[in-house]
Motif scaffolding. Sequence first.
Motif, PDB file in Angstrom:
ATOM      1  N   ASP A  85      28.426  39.206  31.436  1.00  0.00           N
ATOM      2  CA  ASP A  85      28.266  40.434  32.222  1.00  0.00           C
ATOM      3  C   ASP A  85      27.815  40.065  33.647  1.00  0.00           C
ATOM      4  O   ASP A  85      26.944  39.182  33.800  1.00  0.00           O
ATOM      5  CB  ASP A  85      27.206  41.311  31.530  1.00  0.00           C
ATOM      6  CG  ASP A  85      27.073  42.674  32.186  1.00  0.00           C
ATOM      7  OD1 ASP A  85      28.071  43.150  32.754  1.00  0.00           O
ATOM      8  OD2 ASP A  85      25.977  43.247  32.085  1.00  0.00           O
ATOM      9  N   PRO A  86      28.420  40.651  34.657  1.00  0.00           N
ATOM     10  CA  PRO A  86      29.423  41.730  34.603  1.00  0.00           C
ATOM     11  C   PRO A  86      30.842  41.150  34.489  1.00  0.00           C
ATOM     12  O   PRO A  86      31.182  40.185  35.161  1.00  0.00           O
ATOM     13  CB  PRO A  86      29.217  42.445  35.934  1.00  0.00           C
ATOM     14  CG  PRO A  86      28.771  41.363  36.861  1.00  0.00           C
ATOM     15  CD  PRO A  86      27.953  40.418  36.056  1.00  0.00           C
ATOM     16  N   LEU A 103      37.843  44.432  30.174  1.00  0.00           N
ATOM     17  CA  LEU A 103      36.711  45.197  30.691  1.00  0.00           C
ATOM     18  C   LEU A 103      36.328  46.313  29.730  1.00  0.00           C
ATOM     19  O   LEU A 103      35.146  46.558  29.461  1.00  0.00           O
ATOM     20  CB  LEU A 103      37.055  45.754  32.068  1.00  0.00           C
ATOM     21  CG  LEU A 103      35.964  46.551  32.791  1.00  0.00           C
ATOM     22  CD1 LEU A 103      34.738  45.672  33.048  1.00  0.00           C
ATOM     23  CD2 LEU A 103      36.485  47.113  34.111  1.00  0.00           C
ATOM     24  N   ALA A 107      32.909  46.801  27.390  1.00  0.00           N
ATOM     25  CA  ALA A 107      32.108  48.029  27.474  1.00  0.00           C
ATOM     26  C   ALA A 107      32.008  48.718  26.128  1.00  0.00           C
ATOM     27  O   ALA A 107      31.248  49.688  25.982  1.00  0.00           O
ATOM     28  CB  ALA A 107      32.718  48.980  28.504  1.00  0.00           C
ATOM     29  N   THR A 109      34.436  50.391  24.631  1.00  0.00           N
ATOM     30  CA  THR A 109      35.326  51.546  24.536  1.00  0.00           C
ATOM     31  C   THR A 109      36.713  51.175  24.000  1.00  0.00           C
ATOM     32  O   THR A 109      37.558  52.057  23.802  1.00  0.00           O
ATOM     33  CB  THR A 109      35.490  52.199  25.919  1.00  0.00           C
ATOM     34  OG1 THR A 109      36.004  51.235  26.841  1.00  0.00           O
ATOM     35  CG2 THR A 109      34.140  52.708  26.429  1.00  0.00           C
ATOM     36  N   PRO A 136      26.167  45.430  25.090  1.00  0.00           N
ATOM     37  CA  PRO A 136      27.510  45.496  25.668  1.00  0.00           C
ATOM     38  C   PRO A 136      27.527  44.910  27.078  1.00  0.00           C
ATOM     39  O   PRO A 136      26.531  44.945  27.800  1.00  0.00           O
ATOM     40  CB  PRO A 136      27.810  46.989  25.675  1.00  0.00           C
ATOM     41  CG  PRO A 136      26.909  47.585  24.657  1.00  0.00           C
ATOM     42  CD  PRO A 136      25.656  46.757  24.702  1.00  0.00           C
ATOM     43  N   GLY A 137      28.680  44.358  27.421  1.00  0.00           N
ATOM     44  CA  GLY A 137      28.872  43.845  28.770  1.00  0.00           C
ATOM     45  C   GLY A 137      29.403  42.438  28.799  1.00  0.00           C
ATOM     46  O   GLY A 137      29.868  41.978  29.845  1.00  0.00           O
TER      47      GLY A 137
END
Length: 453
Positions: A85-86, A103, A107, A109, A136-137
Amino acid sequence: MTLRTRVGLAGGAVVFLALVVASLVLYPSVDANLHQQIDESLVQSADQAPVVASQLKQKVALSGGLMPITTPVNLGSVLMQFVIDPVAPGPSTGFIDVSERDLLVAAGTEPAYFQDASYGGVTYRVFTTAVPASRPGSLVRVARSLSDLTSTLDPLAILLVALTVGGGLLAALGARLAAGRVLRPVHVLTDAVEHVTATRDLTATQDLTAWVDLTGGDEIGRLGRSFATMMTALDDAVHTQRQLVADASHELRTPLTSLTTNLELLAEGGGALDPDAPAMVRAAIDQATELRSLVNDLIDLARYGRETARTEDTRLDLLAEAVLRRATARTPGLEFESALSPCLVHVDPDAVERAIANLVDNAVKWSPPGGRVLITVADGECAVSDEGRGIPEADLPFVFGRFYRSPVARSLPGSGLGLAIVRQVVQTHGGTVCVEPLDRGVRLRFRLPVVPD
């Protein structure tokens, strides 16, 4: 191309297609199974990412920061890379680029995914997922070279191609060899047909039983039986034809000789002025009439010997009644009686009526003056009885033969074909004929299949 070769090629083609189908099923199945094993090993390796990350951090600390944590590390046959991350889309240090999908996976998703990617000239199976048991990340990529997969699938493909082609060729060769034995009876039948065609010898079926099983229930046995039956029937037909020609030539020769002699006498003598001229003319007319009757009988005999297409449901008793009516008007010196029961048969009415008329004419010829002729019809049977001198027992088997005339009948007019025509008509319609001596005279009868009510 011979039938044996065609059977061999057909057998080889069937086996070849079966092996092709099997290969098309087997190869994708093995491919999918190997991919599944690789994917499962990548998922298991990804589950070890936290432990590997902890160890990697220690090595980074020991190296004084000279080895970045994002550098791919080899874990046996597995290559692992962390994207911390990031996460930003773009080129990656030492491995494949980071995408927008990566990405979203980092995250949380988007679910983890597999992909095939090339790096450094090597194709990898790559599993990308968020680092397990962490916030997360961050991402972890676990990759494995597909060289192990291709090293298994390529030899398999070569093996399947070799088995398919080789199996097809061997099957074609085996089918051709087997066809030689299976088709041996067909070869024998072919030789028999060619022999008959070349020599006109219809006895070629005598050797069939040595090579063809005529008792079998398969197509070869049925073909052999049909061929033997056909050849026997053809031989009988040819023999009958030759006999008919010989008998007809003999019967035609007598009236022709007499007719020619009378005409020659008229030409050589005084012609019409000769006192014997009227008698010779009448004799010539009688001989010409006899010739015409004989020719008509021969034509009818040939015509009624074939299967007739003109058949219909017919009242046998009505045909007999019509014949009886004509005979009564033509022969007043005899007594005609009848017992006609309604009877329906499926026949050619003209042919059967001619058969009944021939039986009646025969009875009229042999009946004495004032004699009685009886016609009966019942249950498909027609019988005609007379009160003549009868038929000698030795002549009974030949009554319905062609041109057969007993010694006592040779002085009477006739060609000897009337009763032969009766037998021909009746047998063509699937019936039977017979002769029955009586105490006084004889009864001739025939039976035809009755139409069910």
